[in-house]
Design an enzyme around this catalytic site. Structure first.
Site, PDB file in Angstrom:
ATOM      1  N   GLU A   1      -5.468  -5.229  10.227  1.00  0.00           N
ATOM      2  CA  GLU A   1      -4.451  -4.205  10.459  1.00  0.00           C
ATOM      3  C   GLU A   1      -4.769  -3.466  11.759  1.00  0.00           C
ATOM      4  O   GLU A   1      -5.541  -2.494  11.753  1.00  0.00           O
ATOM      5  CB  GLU A   1      -4.441  -3.199   9.308  1.00  0.00           C
TER       6      GLU A   1
ATOM      7  N   LYS B   1       0.081   4.170  -0.285  1.00  0.00           N
ATOM      8  CA  LYS B   1      -0.589   5.337   0.313  1.00  0.00           C
ATOM      9  C   LYS B   1      -0.350   6.578  -0.554  1.00  0.00           C
ATOM     10  O   LYS B   1      -0.247   6.441  -1.769  1.00  0.00           O
ATOM     11  CB  LYS B   1      -0.146   5.521   1.774  1.00  0.00           C
TER      12      LYS B   1
ATOM     13  N   GLU C   1      -6.959   4.414   7.627  1.00  0.00           N
ATOM     14  CA  GLU C   1      -6.856   5.860   7.352  1.00  0.00           C
ATOM     15  C   GLU C   1      -8.139   6.390   6.721  1.00  0.00           C
ATOM     16  O   GLU C   1      -8.524   7.539   6.959  1.00  0.00           O
ATOM     17  CB  GLU C   1      -5.616   6.128   6.488  1.00  0.00           C
TER      18      GLU C   1
ATOM     19  N   HIS D   1      -9.628   0.859   4.704  1.00  0.00           N
ATOM     20  CA  HIS D   1      -8.341   1.061   5.385  1.00  0.00           C
ATOM     21  C   HIS D   1      -8.530   1.978   6.601  1.00  0.00           C
ATOM     22  O   HIS D   1      -9.366   2.875   6.581  1.00  0.00           O
ATOM     23  CB  HIS D   1      -7.324   1.674   4.418  1.00  0.00           C
TER      24      HIS D   1
ATOM     25  N   GLY E   1       2.247   2.141  10.817  1.00  0.00           N
ATOM     26  CA  GLY E   1       3.141   3.289  10.726  1.00  0.00           C
ATOM     27  C   GLY E   1       3.834   3.648  12.023  1.00  0.00           C
ATOM     28  O   GLY E   1       4.408   4.725  12.148  1.00  0.00           O
TER      29      GLY E   1
ATOM     30  N   ASN F   1       0.863  -1.177   0.000  1.00  0.00           N
ATOM     31  CA  ASN F   1       0.000   0.000   0.000  1.00  0.00           C
ATOM     32  C   ASN F   1       0.901   1.230   0.000  1.00  0.00           C
ATOM     33  O   ASN F   1       1.478   1.576   1.022  1.00  0.00           O
ATOM     34  CB  ASN F   1      -0.912  -0.030   1.238  1.00  0.00           C
TER      35      ASN F   1
ATOM     36  N   SER G   1       3.329  -2.198  10.209  1.00  0.00           N
ATOM     37  CA  SER G   1       4.776  -2.186  10.443  1.00  0.00           C
ATOM     38  C   SER G   1       5.471  -3.502  10.091  1.00  0.00           C
ATOM     39  O   SER G   1       6.417  -3.908  10.765  1.00  0.00           O
ATOM     40  CB  SER G   1       5.083  -1.787  11.894  1.00  0.00           C
TER      41      SER G   1
HETATM   42  P1  13P Z   1       2.890   0.335   7.630  1.00  0.00           P
HETATM   43  O1  13P Z   1       3.442  -0.950   7.032  1.00  0.00           O
HETATM   44  O2  13P Z   1       3.612   1.546   7.139  1.00  0.00           O
HETATM   45  O3  13P Z   1       2.743   0.238   9.101  1.00  0.00           O
HETATM   46  O4  13P Z   1       1.395   0.481   7.022  1.00  0.00           O
HETATM   47  C1  13P Z   1       0.537  -0.592   7.105  1.00  0.00           C
HETATM   48  C2  13P Z   1      -0.666  -0.279   6.325  1.00  0.00           C
HETATM   49  O5  13P Z   1      -1.448   0.569   6.697  1.00  0.00           O
HETATM   50  C3  13P Z   1      -0.897  -1.020   5.080  1.00  0.00           C
HETATM   51  O6  13P Z   1      -2.164  -0.790   4.576  1.00  0.00           O
END
Ligand code: 13P
Length: 247
Positions: free
Chosen positions: A164, A12, A96, A94, A170, A10, A210
């Site tokens: 997740e 992002k 976010e 997701h 993150g 992802n 992560s």
């Molecule tokens: P990180 O791997 O940066 O923690 O992000 C995970 C994520 O949100 C994947 O969709």
């Protein structure tokens, strides 16, 4: 009961044509396990770019879409448009989208139904926040999120469920292999009771939060961890090591 290992990246809201082009070159040249399904989630404006540059052995995903094919919805993209770019997957729900942009379970359910009806595969994301884990309601939260998704799915062969935990995204705080396995196992049990045993056995439940080249192997060795959804590390050559976590 063999579930093909699935690794999603992802990206992002990161990268530009130069850096994503370099990443794609690295991926195309990398040695990747042919038994792994790999899908890269590109920003919508780069979907066409990613699809045209990435080797066909890699899938591409949009990071979101709307719940209808077209219309007066400024700033949104539809599954029809995603498919028109040769892209076959979308990430929905997701954390976010849920927690930064305030998307409700109901909207995520409607988007899931429409994306599937339109022929896209859906990477459906769920996960508890830190206070919810600390409050002992992780299961309650992820079951409720999964129910809304399940209510909108007819064909589970096109769905990948991504667990997740929000506190792991993150933050560098990867869930331990035991923490991931525990939730994945419970989710599979939930699917068995509330959908069917066949779906519980066949649906891929992937972990995100992560994941790195260093943490992926032990996570991948867990019985109910069928792959990953990777954020930060999917923008680095290390992503190849994560794809090959089972090799
Ligand atoms: P990180 O791997 O940066 O923690 O992000 C995970 C994520 O949100 C994947 O969709």
């Amino acid at each position: 009961m063999s579930r093909k290992f699935f690794v999603g990246g992802n990206w992002k809201m990161n990268g530009d044509k130069k850096s994503l082009g370099d990443l794609i070159q690295t991926m195309n040249a990398g040695k990747v396990d042919a038994n792994v399904e790999v899908v890269c989630g590109a920003p919508s404006i780069y979907l066409d770019f990613a699809r045209s540059k990435l080797d066909q052995k890699f899938g591409v995903a949009a990071q979101n879409c709307y719940k209808v094919p077209k219309g007066a919805f400024t700033g949104e993209i539809s599954p029809a448009m995603i498919k028109d770019c040769g892209v076959n997957w979308v990430i929905l729900g997701h954390s976010e989208r849920r927690h930064v942009f305030g998307e409700s379970d109901e909207l995520i359910g409607q988007k899931t139904a429409h994306a599937l009806e339109s022929g896209l595969g859906v990477i459906a994301c769920i996960g508890e926040k830190l206070d919810e884990r600390e409050g002992g309601i992780t299961e309650k939260v992820v079951f409720a999120q999964t129910k809304v998704i399940a209510d909108n799915v007819k064909d589970w062969s096109k769905v990948v469920l991504a667990y997740e935990p929000v506190w792991a995204i993150g933050t560098g705080k990867t869930a331990s292999p035991q923490q991931a396995q525990e939730v994945h196992e419970k989710l599979r049990e939930w699917l068995k009771v509330n959908v069917s045993e066949a779906v519980a056995n066949s649906v891929r439940i992937i972990y995100g939060g992560s994941v790195t080249g260093g943490t992926c192997k032990e996570l991948a060795s867990q019985k109910d961890v069928d792959g990953f959804l990777v954020g930060g590390a999917s923008l680095k050559p290390e992503f190849i090591d994560i794809i090959n976590a089972k090799a």
